[in-house]
Design a protein around this motif. Structure first.
Motif, PDB file in Angstrom:
ATOM      1  N   GLY A  80       0.824  -1.196   0.000  1.00 13.64           N
ATOM      2  CA  GLY A  80       0.000   0.000   0.000  1.00 13.64           C
ATOM      3  C   GLY A  80       0.855   1.241   0.000  1.00 13.64           C
ATOM      4  N   HIS A  81       0.303   2.329   0.449  1.00 13.34           N
ATOM      5  CA  HIS A  81       1.056   3.574   0.514  1.00 13.34           C
ATOM      6  C   HIS A  81       0.596   4.390   1.718  1.00 13.34           C
ATOM      7  CE1 HIS A  81      -2.488   5.691  -0.995  1.00 13.34           C
ATOM      8  NE2 HIS A  81      -2.550   4.804  -1.975  1.00 13.34           N
ATOM      9  N   VAL A  82       1.471   5.274   2.159  1.00 18.03           N
ATOM     10  CA  VAL A  82       1.159   6.238   3.213  1.00 18.03           C
ATOM     11  C   VAL A  82       1.442   7.625   2.651  1.00 18.03           C
ATOM     12  CG1 VAL A  82       1.790   7.122   5.491  1.00 18.03           C
ATOM     13  CG2 VAL A  82       1.676   4.656   5.103  1.00 18.03           C
ATOM     14  N   ALA A  83       0.495   8.504   2.794  1.00 19.75           N
ATOM     15  CA  ALA A  83       0.628   9.825   2.199  1.00 19.75           C
ATOM     16  C   ALA A  83       1.648  10.686   2.935  1.00 19.75           C
ATOM     17  CB  ALA A  83      -0.724  10.534   2.210  1.00 19.75           C
ATOM     18  N   ASN A  84       2.446  11.411   2.157  1.00 14.75           N
ATOM     19  CA  ASN A  84       3.159  12.553   2.689  1.00 14.75           C
ATOM     20  C   ASN A  84       2.245  13.769   2.526  1.00 14.75           C
ATOM     21  OD1 ASN A  84       5.791  11.519   3.438  1.00 14.75           O
ATOM     22  ND2 ASN A  84       6.128  11.156   1.249  1.00 14.75           N
ATOM     23  N   VAL A  85       2.402  14.729   3.398  1.00 12.53           N
ATOM     24  CA  VAL A  85       1.575  15.931   3.314  1.00 12.53           C
ATOM     25  C   VAL A  85       2.460  17.164   3.293  1.00 12.53           C
ATOM     26  CG1 VAL A  85      -0.457  14.915   4.396  1.00 12.53           C
ATOM     27  CG2 VAL A  85       1.285  15.951   5.840  1.00 12.53           C
ATOM     28  N   ALA A  86       2.020  18.178   2.581  1.00  4.11           N
ATOM     29  CA  ALA A  86       2.716  19.458   2.533  1.00  4.11           C
ATOM     30  C   ALA A  86       2.143  20.361   3.609  1.00  4.11           C
ATOM     31  CB  ALA A  86       2.556  20.099   1.157  1.00  4.11           C
ATOM     32  N   LEU A  87       3.019  20.921   4.438  1.00  5.30           N
ATOM     33  CA  LEU A  87       2.600  21.706   5.598  1.00  5.30           C
ATOM     34  C   LEU A  87       3.334  23.027   5.661  1.00  5.30           C
ATOM     35  CD1 LEU A  87       3.204  18.754   8.026  1.00  5.30           C
ATOM     36  CD2 LEU A  87       0.922  19.615   7.567  1.00  5.30           C
ATOM     37  N   VAL A  88       2.691  24.008   6.244  1.00  6.64           N
ATOM     38  CA  VAL A  88       3.368  25.263   6.577  1.00  6.64           C
ATOM     39  C   VAL A  88       3.059  25.627   8.022  1.00  6.64           C
ATOM     40  CG1 VAL A  88       3.391  26.208   4.233  1.00  6.64           C
ATOM     41  CG2 VAL A  88       1.438  26.663   5.730  1.00  6.64           C
ATOM     42  N   HIS A  89       3.935  26.431   8.595  1.00  2.00           N
ATOM     43  CA  HIS A  89       3.652  26.970   9.922  1.00  2.00           C
ATOM     44  C   HIS A  89       2.541  28.012   9.789  1.00  2.00           C
ATOM     45  CE1 HIS A  89       4.321  29.314  13.633  1.00  2.00           C
ATOM     46  NE2 HIS A  89       4.695  28.139  14.115  1.00  2.00           N
ATOM     47  N   PRO A  90       1.630  28.079  10.741  1.00  2.90           N
ATOM     48  CA  PRO A  90       0.498  29.021  10.626  1.00  2.90           C
ATOM     49  C   PRO A  90       0.899  30.489  10.525  1.00  2.90           C
ATOM     50  CG  PRO A  90       0.058  27.380  12.317  1.00  2.90           C
ATOM     51  CD  PRO A  90       1.498  27.212  11.925  1.00  2.90           C
ATOM     52  N   SER A  91       2.133  30.822  10.874  1.00  2.00           N
ATOM     53  CA  SER A  91       2.561  32.215  10.766  1.00  2.00           C
ATOM     54  C   SER A  91       2.717  32.663   9.314  1.00  2.00           C
ATOM     55  CB  SER A  91       3.891  32.412  11.505  1.00  2.00           C
ATOM     56  OG  SER A  91       4.912  31.626  10.919  1.00  2.00           O
ATOM     57  N   LEU A  92       2.832  31.703   8.401  1.00  2.00           N
ATOM     58  CA  LEU A  92       2.924  32.048   6.986  1.00  2.00           C
ATOM     59  C   LEU A  92       1.524  32.299   6.426  1.00  2.00           C
ATOM     60  CD1 LEU A  92       5.797  30.889   7.430  1.00  2.00           C
ATOM     61  CD2 LEU A  92       5.650  29.927   5.119  1.00  2.00           C
ATOM     62  N   PRO A  93       1.398  33.227   5.488  1.00  2.00           N
ATOM     63  CA  PRO A  93       0.074  33.550   4.948  1.00  2.00           C
ATOM     64  C   PRO A  93      -0.425  32.537   3.925  1.00  2.00           C
ATOM     65  CG  PRO A  93       1.739  34.920   3.904  1.00  2.00           C
ATOM     66  CD  PRO A  93       2.444  34.154   4.987  1.00  2.00           C
TER      67      PRO A  93
END
Length: 282
Positions: A80-93
């Motif tokens: 199967g697979h496990v997703a990677n996710v793209a994240l930012v810190h909330p301080s970025l707009p």
């Protein structure tokens, strides 16, 4: 870690089907090369299996190894697979991937990302994303994600790819903002988050896949028996629920040849990327 959890999600079902214990042994080190080498050198009798991941193809693409997956390993089953996710810190707009690309382009070299190991799927995801978008984001080295999380929560790391299971609690708590999921379809746990393809970056999507392999030379009847047990285990609802809990999807095991084809295809893809980017293991 995610690899360990994926393996443990089905070892009980496999043990029941095979009529003997199935033990999960972690062999970390050298970007998965140590564990892979142990399987390659094992007796080719089907009793020692490797959970192959993206590192199985990126490590030989990045550095000289004593083994090659298409030469020294034989496929048993896809898992199967496990997703990677793209994240930012909330301080970025930035609220989506296009906005983080625009934000990063305006600030070359000013944003950091988590490099939890050259050759790991989140790092390769970022390197492919950088190559395709032309942004300059600086990798900060960590020994895995646990020591990196506090720095991202504190805003010292502003933008990164991360395994779903590691990121999910912090996204739910509002401490990190989820921009996209690197998976074929949206996750039921965060249905509003688009896939990389839906966000307009299909060419940058890195699927973190998992498969089982044995040493080359293992008799085909043995591989066929193992494959049959994986087919049954991966069709089990309890196994599927365990995998989904850590942000993955258990796929039909398929035939051994499908695992071989996946490894060969991914090795070619990532060898070309490494050559294009000049990535090296320090």
């Amino acid at each position: 870690g995610i690899v360990d959890l994926m393996a443990r999600s089905l070892n009980e079902k496999l043990a029941a089907g095979l009529g003997q214990p199935v033990l999960v042994e972690a062999r970390p080190g050298a970007n998965a090369s140590l564990g892979t080498e142990a399987v390659v050198k094992s007796e080719p009798d089907g009793h020692t299996l490797l959970m192959a991941t993206l590192s199985t193809v990126t490590t030989p693409a990045l550095s000289r190894t004593s083994w090659q997956p298409t030469r020294d390993l034989a496929g048993v089953a896809m898992m199967g697979h496990v997703a990677n996710v793209a994240l930012v810190h909330p301080s970025l707009p930035a609220q989506n991937l296009k906005e983080i690309v625009d934000y990063a382009r305006a600030r070359p070299g000013q944003l950091n990302y988590i490099n939890a190991g050259v050759g790991t799927s989140p790092t390769m995801a970022m390197e492919l994303f950088k190559k395709n978008t032309g942004i300059d984001v600086v990798g900060v080295g960590y020994k895995g994600f646990p020591p990196a999380i506090p720095d991202m929560l504190a805003g010292q790391i502003q933008f990164s790819f991360m395994p779903f299971g590691v990121a999910a609690p912090h996204v739910r708590a509002g401490k990190l903002r989820l921009l996209a999921v690197a998976a074929p379809a949206r996750t039921r746990q965060f249905p509003d988050a688009p896939t990389m393809a839906e966000a307009g970056f299909a060419e940058s999507q890195v699927i973190s896949w998992y498969a089982f392999m044995v040493a080359a030379g293992t008799p085909r009847p043995v591989i066929a028996r193992l494959n049959a047990e994986f087919v049954k285990a991966l069709a089990d609802a309890e196994v599927q629920a365990r995998v989904e809990k850590i942000g993955g999807e258990a796929l039909p095991a398929g035939k051994p040849e499908e695992a071989d084809a996946t490894v060969a295809r991914e090795l070619e893809r990532w060898t070309k990327l490494v050559q294009a980017t000049g990535l090296k293991i320090d």
